[in-house]
Design a protein around this motif. Structure first.
Motif, short mmCIF file in Angstrom:
data_model
loop_
_atom_site.label_atom_id
_atom_site.label_comp_id
_atom_site.label_asym_id
_atom_site.label_seq_id
_atom_site.Cartn_x
_atom_site.Cartn_y
_atom_site.Cartn_z
N UNK A 135 0.83 -1.20 0.00
CA UNK A 135 0.00 0.00 0.00
C UNK A 135 0.87 1.25 0.00
N UNK A 136 1.95 1.26 0.78
CA UNK A 136 2.86 2.41 0.80
C UNK A 136 3.41 2.67 -0.61
N UNK A 137 3.83 1.63 -1.27
CA UNK A 137 4.36 1.79 -2.63
C UNK A 137 3.30 2.30 -3.59
N UNK A 138 2.10 1.76 -3.48
CA UNK A 138 0.99 2.19 -4.36
C UNK A 138 0.64 3.65 -4.11
N UNK A 139 0.60 4.06 -2.86
CA UNK A 139 0.28 5.46 -2.55
C UNK A 139 1.35 6.40 -3.10
N UNK A 140 2.60 5.97 -3.08
CA UNK A 140 3.68 6.81 -3.61
C UNK A 140 3.62 6.97 -5.12
N UNK A 141 2.93 6.06 -5.79
CA UNK A 141 2.74 6.15 -7.24
C UNK A 141 1.39 6.74 -7.62
N UNK A 175 1.82 11.67 -5.87
CA UNK A 175 3.05 11.79 -6.66
C UNK A 175 3.25 13.21 -7.16
N UNK A 176 2.21 13.79 -7.75
CA UNK A 176 2.34 15.11 -8.34
C UNK A 176 2.26 16.25 -7.33
N UNK A 177 1.80 15.94 -6.13
CA UNK A 177 1.76 16.96 -5.08
C UNK A 177 3.06 17.01 -4.29
N UNK A 235 8.34 23.20 -7.06
CA UNK A 235 7.81 24.42 -7.69
C UNK A 235 6.30 24.37 -7.91
N UNK A 236 5.76 23.16 -8.14
CA UNK A 236 4.34 23.05 -8.45
C UNK A 236 3.45 22.90 -7.22
N UNK A 237 4.04 22.82 -6.00
CA UNK A 237 3.18 22.78 -4.81
C UNK A 237 3.41 23.97 -3.88
N UNK A 263 -2.21 20.85 -0.29
CA UNK A 263 -1.21 19.77 -0.24
C UNK A 263 -0.93 19.37 1.20
N UNK A 264 -0.90 20.36 2.10
CA UNK A 264 -0.71 20.05 3.53
C UNK A 264 -1.85 19.17 4.04
N UNK A 265 -3.07 19.51 3.64
CA UNK A 265 -4.20 18.68 4.06
C UNK A 265 -4.15 17.30 3.39
N UNK A 266 -3.85 17.27 2.10
CA UNK A 266 -3.85 16.01 1.36
C UNK A 266 -2.86 15.00 1.93
#
Length: 155
Positions: free
Chosen positions: A12-18, A23-25, A47-49, A60-63
């Motif tokens: 699950x940890x690996x899946x969440x990281x992908x 990933x984009x946050x 730069x994007x967060x 992003x902090x909440x997510x």
């Protein structure tokens, strides 16, 4: 969700990281304990967060905290319970810059309290608190999540 509940904490940890929202946050799940009692999540500055003033975007902090209390409780308490996120709140204390960290620790006493409270089939609403801290261990934000729990009805 049934499929995810069969995953090991490591998978699950690996899946969440992908998972694209993480990933984009810039959210990185560092650890989920095999016994589902602990998780550690980092939000890395990218730069994007960044927001308009150069600190972490509040969303992003909440997510970075969003699914973890539900995932830990759901997997630790067992398949005979329904567990859902019900409500949430976030209080921003100071601008977050650099890498910030959230840690989740689920005590056995809390699990026993939840099992006892739901034993008769009653629903339970329980708040869980999480601190988001920067590299200096200063408090960046406090997040509160309320979970709904109920023992599943016998079929």
């Amino acid at each position: 969700m049934t499929t995810l509940r069969r995953l090991s904490a490591r998978t699950l940890r690996r899946a969440l990281n992908l998972w694209p929202p993480f990933l984009f946050a810039g959210i990185h799940v560092v650890a989920i304990a095999d016994d589902w009692r602990h998780a550690r999540v980092e939000l890395r500055m990218r730069p994007w967060n960044r927001n308009y003033v150069g600190s972490h975007f509040g969303g992003s902090l909440f997510a970075m905290t969003d699914p973890f209390w539900m995932l830990l409780v759901m997997n630790a308490i067992g398949d005979d319970h329904i567990v859902w996120d019900r409500a949430a709140a976030i209080d921003f204390e100071k601008p977050g810059r650099g890498t910030v960290v959230a840690e989740f620790n689920l005590d056995d006493a809390v699990l026993e309290e939840l099992r006892a409270a739901t034993a008769d089939g009653d629903k339970v609403l329980r708040w869980f608190d999480t601190a988001i801290r920067d590299a200096d261990h200063d408090l960046v934000a406090r997040v509160r999540k309320q979970l709904y729990l109920r023992r599943k009805r016998a079929r």
